[in-house]
Design an enzyme around this catalytic site. Structure first.
Site, mmCIF file in Angstrom:
data_model
loop_
_atom_site.group_PDB
_atom_site.id
_atom_site.type_symbol
_atom_site.label_atom_id
_atom_site.label_comp_id
_atom_site.label_asym_id
_atom_site.label_seq_id
_atom_site.Cartn_x
_atom_site.Cartn_y
_atom_site.Cartn_z
ATOM 1 C CG LEU A 12 38.746 48.467 36.297
ATOM 2 C CD1 LEU A 12 39.537 48.705 35.027
ATOM 3 C CD2 LEU A 12 38.888 49.656 37.239
ATOM 4 C CB CYS A 13 32.220 50.089 36.879
ATOM 5 S SG CYS A 13 31.849 50.252 38.621
ATOM 6 N N PRO A 14 31.638 47.631 34.752
ATOM 7 C CG PRO A 14 29.992 46.676 33.361
ATOM 8 C CD PRO A 14 31.373 47.270 33.340
#
Ligand code: SF4
Lengths: 74, 347
Positions: A12-14
């Site tokens: 998942l970001c970042p």
């Protein structure tokens, strides 16, 4: 000039951006890095990160998975 | 010939750190940004999981700030090292589980290491005296400078005139007269500055820069520690605390139930790691089980999931249970009546 693939799926970001950044640090100007990821946010963040650092986005394909092809800048 | 001085600026994605970096750029300093990912960060994407938040910009605010300012941004994964800050903060917690003072010292310390490795000259933060009750008081400013090891190489442009001169000022790289003397919680001067610079589309996080300042989030983290009998967490744990409805009917397990489509999709990503439940006879949420449930617990969990499905008023709901090895079976259960769910189960 070589071609590499980075698997950032399920991150998942970042995190996909962080992995891209760390991988590019080990590459040479002109190398191609293909990042495969699944978090839709990465399709905004990885190009943004590349613009800031002077790397070129060659191609972005958004399907079930997202593929971003980057040419490493000088 | 003098070479251009180089500063590494902590960029959170918020207004203050953006202005601090901008003030340095205006003084001809070479600035690069640094941003830390702890796992608790509040950023656009996590919010965008929920449907109702879809319209909000799905950008990473720190990257946005860097691009606006035209500076490089280095994002550093500190997930592992940060655990010790959250679990054993020397200076304790704030109103919730936010260890702000230790956190600041840690981040400035990491920036100092980065500065040394990359031959930069000093560190810049957007701190303002009196802005935050725990970490940005006059008395804590020297604590951060000392514990980070940055000492006089740490410059806070927004309130520097209220603090002793720092190394970059003494070297003449930075003109102290052009630094600011902001203090207190009033944010009008920053907002006016942003307007003046044409940087007004910045992010305005409500509580703070991370989920640890959030009361509900902290309650869930405390509950997690209590159930495990120790203060410990993995990245997946703290990501899951950000979403879904968390119910703990028994000390040894909890059920995480998606509240809407976006959350269900997010939870699907964890299907391989957790036993999960899904209604078959009616449409309804995906739920994960954290802990080690026995047969009775699974039945109870299935009844709770049925309660949150479209079949909440039905006699029976068919719920599929899949374990971590991917084996599925179905149970016919009676939805748990709302009034019988004790308030204490909601984490
Ligand atoms: S709000 Fe969170 S990220 Fe910000 S200083 Fe406090 S603990 Fe650190």
């Amino acid at each position: 000039m070589e071609r590499f693939v980075l698997d950032a799926r399920r991150l998942l970001c970042p995190l996909p951006v962080i992995r891209t950044q760390n991988r590019i640090r080990t590459l040479e100007a002109g190398d191609i890095l293909e990042v495969v990821c699944t978090d839709p946010g990465a399709s905004h963040d990885i190009p943004a990160w590349c613009r800031i650092h002077g790397h070129e986005i060659v191609e972005t394909v958004v399907e079930e998975e997202i593929r971003i092809v980057i040419r490493v800048g000088g | 010939m003098t070479t251009q001085a180089k500063a590494v600026a902590l960029i959170s994605g918020g207004l203050d750190s953006m202005l601090a970096a901008k003030l340095m750029l205006d003084q001809g300093i070479h600035v690069e940004g640094i941003n830390f990912y702890t796992g608790f960060c509040v950023e656009g994407h996590t919010h965008a999981i929920r449907r109702k938040d879809r319209d909000k910009p799905k950008r990473n605010n720190a990257l946005w700030v860097a691009e606006k300012l035209g500076i490089k941004l280095h994002i550093i994964d500190v997930i592992e090292e940060y655990k010790d800050i959250v679990i054993n903060p020397r200076h304790g917690y704030g109103a919730n589980l936010n260890p702000c003072l230790d956190c600041k010292g840690f981040m400035v310390g990491k920036a100092r290491e980065w500065m040394e490795e990359n031959h930069f000259d000093f560190i810049v933060t957007g701190e303002v005296i009196g802005q935050r009750p725990m970490s940005q008081r006059r008395s804590t400013m020297p604590v951060v400078a000392r514990e980070s090891g940055a000492h006089d190489r740490l410059l806070r442009p927004l309130c520097a005139q209220l603090l002793p001169p720092t190394y970059p000022e003494e070297q003449g790289w930075v003109d102290r007269n052009k630094l600011l003397d902001l203090s207190g919680r009033n944010r009008k001067p920053q907002m006016a500055l942003a307007r003046q610079y044409g940087l007004d589309d910045y992010a305005q996080p409500a509580g703070g820069c991370c989920f640890l300042t959030n009361e509900h989030y902290s309650a869930k983290l405390r509950d997690l520690w209590r159930s495990r009998g120790e203060k410990r967490y993995e990245l997946d744990d703290i990501m899951l605390l950000k979403i879904g409805r968390h119910l703990r009917p028994r000390p040894h397990f909890k059920v995480i139930i998606g509240r809407e489509e976006g959350e269900n999709r997010y939870l699907e990503g964890y299907r391989r790691q957790y036993t999960h439940l899904k209604p078959l006879s009616h449409s309804g949420p995906l739920a994960l089980i954290d802990g080690v449930p026995d047969e009775d617990d699974l039945l109870l969990a299935a009844r709770l999931v049925a309660r949150y499905s479209q079949g909440r008023d039905a006699e029976q709901v068919r719920v599929e249970i899949t374990n971590q090895s991917g084996q599925s079976r179905a149970l016919e259960v009676k939805p748990f009546p709302d009034r019988d769910i004790p308030q204490a189960w909601y984490v």
